[in-house]
Design a protein around this motif. Structure first.
Motif, PDB file in Angstrom:
ATOM      1  N   PHE A 195     -12.372 119.511  39.927  1.00 33.89           N
ATOM      2  CA  PHE A 195     -11.364 119.574  40.985  1.00 33.89           C
ATOM      3  C   PHE A 195     -11.107 121.039  41.332  1.00 33.89           C
TER       4      PHE A 195
ATOM      5  N   LEU B 284      -8.673 123.148  42.751  1.00 34.52           N
ATOM      6  CA  LEU B 284      -7.273 122.953  43.120  1.00 34.52           C
ATOM      7  C   LEU B 284      -6.860 123.787  44.331  1.00 34.52           C
TER       8      LEU B 284
ATOM      9  N   LYS C 229      -8.292 123.934  46.959  1.00 34.07           N
ATOM     10  CA  LYS C 229      -8.635 123.223  48.180  1.00 34.07           C
ATOM     11  C   LYS C 229      -7.817 121.945  48.359  1.00 34.07           C
ATOM     12  N   CYS C 230      -7.059 121.568  47.332  1.00 35.55           N
ATOM     13  CA  CYS C 230      -6.329 120.298  47.410  1.00 35.55           C
ATOM     14  C   CYS C 230      -5.125 120.448  48.335  1.00 35.55           C
TER      15      CYS C 230
ATOM     16  N   CYS D  60      -7.344 110.213  48.015  1.00 35.10           N
ATOM     17  CA  CYS D  60      -8.062 109.761  46.822  1.00 35.10           C
ATOM     18  C   CYS D  60      -7.334 108.593  46.170  1.00 35.10           C
TER      19      CYS D  60
ATOM     20  N   VAL E 251      -1.889 111.990  42.525  1.00 34.62           N
ATOM     21  CA  VAL E 251      -1.789 113.411  42.852  1.00 34.62           C
ATOM     22  C   VAL E 251      -0.355 113.841  42.597  1.00 34.62           C
TER      23      VAL E 251
ATOM     24  N   TYR F   4      -1.031 121.275  43.930  1.00 34.29           N
ATOM     25  CA  TYR F   4      -1.257 119.852  43.686  1.00 34.29           C
ATOM     26  C   TYR F   4      -2.226 119.675  42.533  1.00 34.29           C
TER      27      TYR F   4
ATOM     28  N   PRO G 123      -4.485 116.617  41.267  1.00 33.35           N
ATOM     29  CA  PRO G 123      -4.993 115.239  41.261  1.00 33.35           C
ATOM     30  C   PRO G 123      -5.482 114.898  39.865  1.00 33.35           C
TER      31      PRO G 123
ATOM     32  N   CYS H 135     -12.366 112.305  49.484  1.00 34.65           N
ATOM     33  CA  CYS H 135     -11.536 113.512  49.462  1.00 34.65           C
ATOM     34  C   CYS H 135     -11.654 114.298  50.766  1.00 34.65           C
TER      35      CYS H 135
ATOM     36  N   ILE I  45     -12.416 118.709  47.661  1.00 38.68           N
ATOM     37  CA  ILE I  45     -12.133 119.523  46.491  1.00 38.68           C
ATOM     38  C   ILE I  45     -12.929 119.053  45.283  1.00 38.68           C
ATOM     39  N   ARG I  46     -13.514 117.856  45.383  1.00 42.25           N
ATOM     40  CA  ARG I  46     -14.107 117.275  44.179  1.00 42.25           C
ATOM     41  C   ARG I  46     -15.616 117.445  44.143  1.00 42.25           C
TER      42      ARG I  46
ATOM     43  N   TYR J 145     -10.844 121.528  36.034  1.00 44.81           N
ATOM     44  CA  TYR J 145     -10.046 122.036  37.140  1.00 44.81           C
ATOM     45  C   TYR J 145     -10.282 123.526  37.341  1.00 44.81           C
TER      46      TYR J 145
END
Lengths: 235, 508
Positions: free
Chosen positions: B11, B13, B15-16, B22, B44, B179, B181, B263, B267-268, B354
């Motif tokens: 992940f 983060l 970019k979340c 999701c 999330v 955030y 997730p 997503c 981000i994933r 992460y």
């Protein structure tokens, strides 16, 4: 008496047969349905007071019954000293009352908690009532007809032995007071209901947890190599 | 060496955007069922915050994960014997209100209400009892801090952040959150597996997915309490535990898990990691400050001929080894050392990773104007343009200590190089694309951050403009060789779709 024959000869055999066959069938062919159906997620405060007292009370009392069945002589020897007999009687009675109180809490919980009521099936209630009846008649027997720890060994141990040896001797149980008879009949009914209800979780008690490795890793591939897959339909 | 392969998700983060797409993809696929409404296999959270279920990180209460006393590793939840004794009531188990009471609305009332002078309304009803209820909380009630400091202050990972820093974070202009997730971490040393009295939970050796065998589950529900991430759930309707399955039916058909696939912020990432199963026990039994290092050491170099030979000996297909060599997870976790597992101090060795988030560029409002929030230290040098806080991470709005509490068992020495490398890439790319030239200072800064131009470019590329095939490097599962392929192909006919799980009595 025809009723005595029905309740103390026919019923036990039917119940036992049903209990064994259905338990085996359900464990093998309907394993998804086998669960203790915990509802702790939905309600926990009353469960704390109900579940712990009921389970520990009933398990210890049942172990007592089992001990009287398997080791009648040992029990009589223990009871040879009055103090020890009183101690055993009192302990048994206390555990029975403890279980009964727990059952009361559980019934109250099942009826009063909305969330628990939402997951209650008729079978759940039937089982709960049967178990309450069992505990109640048990406690009544212990108070009204004292020293069961001793007379059990000369009444029920031979009676059950006679059942297992296919020579049922109902003469041992017919003269008993109705409370005790009810306790016994109720047990046979519970035995018959057992495999159809959540009570089946008793036979899945995970004692293997004491010895299994902490982690479980499965190889699909190795399982495939080891399996001799039946080429049959269904399954 | 005992080489196994693992499907790991990563992940990014930074970019979340916290959109919950999701969560919805997962919900629609897997948990839109009776008894599972309250479950969010993927959720999330806004951090700092209390998360879902509320305060799941509070292990004083939930007793999840493992404890290491210098000698042996123990489940926090129970020993074997005490586990069996606590079957009837487990005090560490969360209750429904720790998650939330699932609800729906009586939409049919909108159509069926008798004619009247007022608009009909769809009142909320509980999905457990079916009765009208007042909605008090939900799975993401603290989204974007929920308009209150309460959530952030009750974050267990904020506990040891200095009061002065917490005070600063309270200022409106400095409010900051990111955030997080979360899905099941498919750990190498899973506490749920170890805690299950029935032995119903297992880890698949082929790809590391942790699964519950629902036919063996007996609702002892110890997994729910033992999982420190609270990602094992109890279905109150079926009386079975359920958890994230890493969308293995999708993986097996060459698709990324639904949460990753859907997503929006991309981000994933999904890739294979090869790991040495023999090293797991040692890696779980080291002091807190060595946990990340030990964790990385379990992951093997997929280019090492010895590793490749051992992998083949263990039956790992060549396509998996190739996928491991091309894995974005391997790049971010091991090569670039940018990604960390969540809460390594739980010692379950989480296999989802992460990349910690950066803080916003520093600025304050002054006389209706935004200005950079730092006084130039040495005018004319790079320092006065350090609004990224490359050299002053301690002034970052998101405290380094807080990130360390999330991703490195409180060890700031692990977080700082990561943040500095991410910042170096950002500064380098800004010089290159905005300023149009990369000067000596920038190159020195890259070196200072322990990276190079090539690496910075690669990080930039995989971070910002990766293709789907670069984000999801999925190996072939070779279903044709799986156990089912050896069975009678007609054995399951009539059971899928409009058929019967249990064959009918007649007509066989």
């Amino acid at each position: 008496m025809i009723w005595d024959t029905i309740f103390f000869v026919i019923l036990p055999y039917i119940s036992l047969a049903v209990a064994v066959c259905v338990t085996v069938y359900r464990s093998i062919y309907r394993p998804f349905s086998v669960s203790s159906m915990s509802s702790q997620l939905l309600e926990r405060k009353k469960l704390y007071w109900g579940s712990i007292s009921f389970h520990y009370g009933i398990v210890l009392v049942l172990l007592g019954h089992l001990a009287a069945l398997l080791l009648p002589k040992g029990l009589l020897l223990w009871n040879a000293v009055p103090v020890r007999m009183y101690l055993l009687e009192l302990t048994g009675l206390a555990l029975g009352i403890w279980a009964l109180v727990g059952l009361g809490v559980l019934l109250w919980r099942r009826l009063s908690e909305k969330r628990v009521r939402a997951v209650t099936t008729p079978m759940d209630l039937a089982v709960l009532v049967l178990v309450i009846l069992s505990a109640l008649t048990g406690v009544l027997t212990a108070t009204l007809y004292r020293f069961g720890t001793s007379w059990f060994t000369v009444v029920f141990t031979p009676y059950l032995a006679s059942l297992f040896t296919l020579q049922p001797n109902i003469g041992l149980v017919t003269p008993l007071p109705w409370v005790i008879k009810l306790h016994v009949i109720n047990f046979f009914i519970l035995l018959a209901v057992f495999p159809f209800s959540r009570l089946i979780h008793i036979v899945t008690y995970p004692a293997g947890y004491l010895i299994r490795p902490w982690q479980i890793v499965l190889w699909n591939r190795k399982a495939r190599a080891a399996a001799r897959l039946p080429q049959t339909k269904g399954g | 060496m005992n080489v196994r392969a693992h499907m790991s998700m990563l992940f990014h983060l930074d970019k979340c955007i916290g959109c919950h797409t999701c969560s919805i993809a997962c919900k629609n696929l897997w948990t839109d069922r009776k008894g599972a409404e309250y479950m969010w296999w993927n959720n999330v959270e806004t951090r700092p915050g209390t998360g879902y279920p509320t305060q799941w990180e509070n292990q004083e209460r939930f007793n999840g994960g493992w404890e290491w006393d210098g000698k042996a590793l123990r489940l926090r939840l129970h020993s074997r014997l005490s586990g069996l004794l606590k079957l009837f009531y487990n005090p560490s188990l969360p209750e429904l209100d720790d998650y939330y009471e699932p609800f729906t609305f009586r939409y049919e009332d909108l159509f069926n209400a008798p004619a009247g002078t007022d608009q009909p309304t769809a009142i909320p009803v509980s999905q457990v009892t079916g009765e009208p209820m007042e909605i008090k909380t939900g799975p993401n009630w603290d989204d974007d801090l929920g308009g209150s400091n309460t959530y952030a202050w009750n974050d267990p990972a904020m506990a040891d952040v200095p009061p002065a820093v917490r005070e600063q974070m309270q200022e409106l202009e400095r409010v900051v959150f990111n955030y997080l997730p979360r899905i099941c971490n498919h750990c190498l040393n899973p506490a749920c597996v170890a805690a299950c009295p029935s032995g119903a939970i297992y880890k698949r050796a082929e790809d590391g997915v942790v699964l519950v065998n629902e036919n063996k589950c007996r609702a002892w529900r110890m997994c729910v309490a033992a999982c420190p991430y609270k990602k094992a759930f109890y279905n109150w309707s079926t009386g079975k535990s359920e958890k994230c399955i890493l969308c293995f039916p999708r993986l097996e058909t060459g698709q990324a898990p639904a949460c990753a696939h859907s997503c929006v912020g991309r981000i994933r990432y999904m890739g294979v990691l090869l790991y040495d199963a023999d090293r797991i026990p040692q890696a779980a039994m080291v002091p807190d400050e060595q946990l990340i290092e030990a964790h990385r050491s379990v992951i093997l170099d997929p280019f090492d001929p010895e590793v490749i030979a051992s992998a083949r000996a263990n039956g790992i297909e060549d396509s998996w080894i190739a996928a491991a060599q091309n894995s974005p997870a391997y790049k971010f976790v091991v090569q670039w050392k940018l990604a960390l597992p969540l809460h390594p101090e739980y010692r379950t060795m989480a296999m989802m990773y992460y990349i910690p988030p950066l803080s916003p560029v520093v600025s304050v409002i002054e006389e209706d104007l935004y200005r950079l929030d730092i006084a130039p230290e040495r005018p004319g040098t790079a320092a006065d343009r350090d609004f990224e806080l490359f050299n002053r991470l301690d002034s970052a709005r998101l405290p380094v200590q807080y990130l360390a509490n999330l991703f490195s068992a409180g060890n700031e020495a692990v977080i700082r190089p990561i943040l500095r490398k991410l910042l170096a890439v950002r500064i380098y790319m800004r010089r290159k694309t905005v300023d149009g030239c990369v000067d000596e200072q920038t190159l020195a800064l890259l070196a200072d951050a322990g990276t190079s131009v090539e690496e910075a470019e690669a990080i930039y590329r995989l971070t910002t403009v990766p293709t789907t095939a670069e984000r999801f490097v999925l190996p072939q599962y070779h279903r044709e060789t799986a156990i089912e392929a050896w069975a009678d192909p007609l054995s399951r006919k009539g059971e899928a779709g409009f058929g019967f799980v249990q064959p009918p009595l007649r007509g066989e």
